[in-house]
Design a protein around this motif. Sequence first.
Motif, PDB file in Angstrom:
ATOM      1  N   ARG A  35      10.010  -3.560  -8.485  1.00 17.79           N
ATOM      2  CA  ARG A  35       9.864  -4.032  -7.103  1.00 17.79           C
ATOM      3  C   ARG A  35       9.611  -2.842  -6.181  1.00 17.79           C
ATOM      4  O   ARG A  35      10.322  -1.843  -6.232  1.00 17.79           O
ATOM      5  N   LEU A  36       8.606  -2.967  -5.343  1.00 20.26           N
ATOM      6  CA  LEU A  36       8.217  -1.891  -4.434  1.00 20.26           C
ATOM      7  C   LEU A  36       8.219  -2.403  -3.000  1.00 20.26           C
ATOM      8  O   LEU A  36       7.639  -3.450  -2.710  1.00 20.26           O
ATOM      9  N   ILE A  57       5.960  -5.657  -1.832  1.00 19.68           N
ATOM     10  CA  ILE A  57       6.434  -6.288  -0.604  1.00 19.68           C
ATOM     11  C   ILE A  57       6.083  -5.369   0.558  1.00 19.68           C
ATOM     12  O   ILE A  57       6.549  -4.226   0.615  1.00 19.68           O
ATOM     13  N   GLY A  58       5.235  -5.836   1.449  1.00 14.26           N
ATOM     14  CA  GLY A  58       4.826  -5.059   2.606  1.00 14.26           C
ATOM     15  C   GLY A  58       5.637  -5.424   3.835  1.00 14.26           C
ATOM     16  O   GLY A  58       5.817  -6.609   4.145  1.00 14.26           O
ATOM     17  N   LEU A  59       6.126  -4.410   4.540  1.00 19.08           N
ATOM     18  CA  LEU A  59       6.942  -4.607   5.741  1.00 19.08           C
ATOM     19  C   LEU A  59       6.359  -3.785   6.874  1.00 19.08           C
ATOM     20  O   LEU A  59       5.970  -2.635   6.686  1.00 19.08           O
ATOM     21  N   LYS A  87      20.344  -1.438  -3.080  1.00 19.66           N
ATOM     22  CA  LYS A  87      19.789  -1.316  -4.437  1.00 19.66           C
ATOM     23  C   LYS A  87      18.907  -2.510  -4.808  1.00 19.66           C
ATOM     24  O   LYS A  87      18.982  -3.054  -5.904  1.00 19.66           O
ATOM     25  N   THR A  88      18.005  -2.880  -3.877  1.00 17.25           N
ATOM     26  CA  THR A  88      17.120  -4.021  -4.106  1.00 17.25           C
ATOM     27  C   THR A  88      15.811  -3.611  -4.774  1.00 17.25           C
ATOM     28  O   THR A  88      15.224  -4.405  -5.515  1.00 17.25           O
ATOM     29  N   PHE A  89      15.344  -2.379  -4.540  1.00 18.27           N
ATOM     30  CA  PHE A  89      14.007  -1.979  -4.963  1.00 18.27           C
ATOM     31  C   PHE A  89      14.032  -0.802  -5.943  1.00 18.27           C
ATOM     32  O   PHE A  89      14.907   0.067  -5.865  1.00 18.27           O
ATOM     33  N   ASP A  90      13.041  -0.796  -6.828  1.00 20.33           N
ATOM     34  CA  ASP A  90      12.861   0.332  -7.740  1.00 20.33           C
ATOM     35  C   ASP A  90      12.132   1.482  -7.048  1.00 20.33           C
ATOM     36  O   ASP A  90      12.309   2.645  -7.424  1.00 20.33           O
ATOM     37  N   SER A  91      11.296   1.149  -6.069  1.00 21.85           N
ATOM     38  CA  SER A  91      10.523   2.163  -5.342  1.00 21.85           C
ATOM     39  C   SER A  91      10.424   1.748  -3.881  1.00 21.85           C
ATOM     40  O   SER A  91      10.287   0.557  -3.572  1.00 21.85           O
ATOM     41  N   VAL A  92      10.469   2.749  -2.997  1.00 24.17           N
ATOM     42  CA  VAL A  92      10.239   2.524  -1.573  1.00 24.17           C
ATOM     43  C   VAL A  92       9.200   3.534  -1.099  1.00 24.17           C
ATOM     44  O   VAL A  92       9.319   4.735  -1.378  1.00 24.17           O
ATOM     45  N   CYS A  93       8.179   3.061  -0.413  1.00 26.15           N
ATOM     46  CA  CYS A  93       7.124   3.938   0.105  1.00 26.15           C
ATOM     47  C   CYS A  93       7.247   4.060   1.618  1.00 26.15           C
ATOM     48  O   CYS A  93       7.336   3.055   2.338  1.00 26.15           O
ATOM     49  N   LEU A  94       7.236   5.303   2.079  1.00 22.81           N
ATOM     50  CA  LEU A  94       7.244   5.635   3.502  1.00 22.81           C
ATOM     51  C   LEU A  94       5.995   6.464   3.774  1.00 22.81           C
ATOM     52  O   LEU A  94       6.053   7.678   3.939  1.00 22.81           O
ATOM     53  N   ILE A 121      11.627   7.346  -3.927  1.00 25.17           N
ATOM     54  CA  ILE A 121      11.212   7.197  -2.533  1.00 25.17           C
ATOM     55  C   ILE A 121      10.008   8.107  -2.318  1.00 25.17           C
ATOM     56  O   ILE A 121      10.082   9.315  -2.548  1.00 25.17           O
ATOM     57  N   TYR A 122       8.895   7.523  -1.918  1.00 27.40           N
ATOM     58  CA  TYR A 122       7.637   8.253  -1.725  1.00 27.40           C
ATOM     59  C   TYR A 122       7.398   8.409  -0.221  1.00 27.40           C
ATOM     60  O   TYR A 122       7.284   7.432   0.510  1.00 27.40           O
ATOM     61  N   TRP A 123       7.320   9.663   0.203  1.00 23.77           N
ATOM     62  CA  TRP A 123       7.179   9.971   1.637  1.00 23.77           C
ATOM     63  C   TRP A 123       5.897  10.761   1.846  1.00 23.77           C
ATOM     64  O   TRP A 123       5.686  11.804   1.239  1.00 23.77           O
ATOM     65  N   GLN A 124       5.045  10.242   2.724  1.00 19.39           N
ATOM     66  CA  GLN A 124       3.834  10.964   3.126  1.00 19.39           C
ATOM     67  C   GLN A 124       3.840  11.064   4.642  1.00 19.39           C
ATOM     68  O   GLN A 124       4.112  10.081   5.342  1.00 19.39           O
ATOM     69  N   THR A 125       3.533  12.259   5.163  1.00 20.97           N
ATOM     70  CA  THR A 125       3.624  12.450   6.605  1.00 20.97           C
ATOM     71  C   THR A 125       2.643  13.511   7.071  1.00 20.97           C
ATOM     72  O   THR A 125       2.377  14.477   6.341  1.00 20.97           O
ATOM     73  N   PRO A 126       2.080  13.377   8.265  1.00 18.91           N
ATOM     74  CA  PRO A 126       1.231  14.441   8.806  1.00 18.91           C
ATOM     75  C   PRO A 126       2.071  15.606   9.303  1.00 18.91           C
ATOM     76  O   PRO A 126       3.256  15.455   9.597  1.00 18.91           O
TER      77      PRO A 126
END
Length: 260
Positions: A35-36, A57-59, A87-94, A121-126
Amino acid sequence: MLAPLKHTPLHPQWLMYRSWKRRKQWPAVDIVSGRLLDVGCGNQNLRAQLHNRVEYIGLDYPATTGLGYAGKPHILADGQQLPFADKTFDSVCLLDVLEHIPQPEKAFSEAVRVTRHQGKIYWQTPFIYPIHDLPYDFYRWTIQGIQQHENRYPVILTELTPHSNAIETAVTLTNLALAKGILDAFTQRHIKVLLAPIGAMLILFNNISGRLLASVFQDVGFMPLGYSAVFSKNMPENGSGSKSSECVRLSRNRSGKHTQ
């Protein structure tokens, strides 16, 4: 207006898009199942890259949906207060979202909370990049600022990748300044619009010369446009324990080679 040109050196951000093309599979290549949660999903560009075994799942925040994004989030909510159990998701993207949140530390804490033990947890930022998506642009982080999250949360930083080298960043910012000036001249119907052809030629020249110079003067992390980071949640199921001493922090240069 310039979208059809983005893969040509006529586009102000051509070098950035070339870099983006090299990493467009990120983080999809690492997420093959589970789950992502995609916080701040925007146009949901990530979704098309994912394996069909991934439950996506997009939020997104209600107010930002009016900024012109085409994606339709599954859930409208505030990233600072996620409507999910622990602890709902295997991966979270930020991905390109924390800088747009008034309290980004709270949003990161929420991402950690809803991630399962050993989840990612995947974080991408400028970093060095113009103000955008106003009025929701609040923060930028240095490499040290990103690394500090290891000390504040039960996570291990396993990958940290700068986007672009110094030449590519300088060229992209110069081109964006030129493009903004040209656009303003057209909008204001100012006589400066006569300089538009010169501006366009300068953008073309900057891109081509910048690409050549960037291949000669390479660097890692001096003045990147942004960063990608991967954190692994390191909290045991009983909620106790400490971080592993085996943690290795990685940095990648543009060719994908690792330096420790």
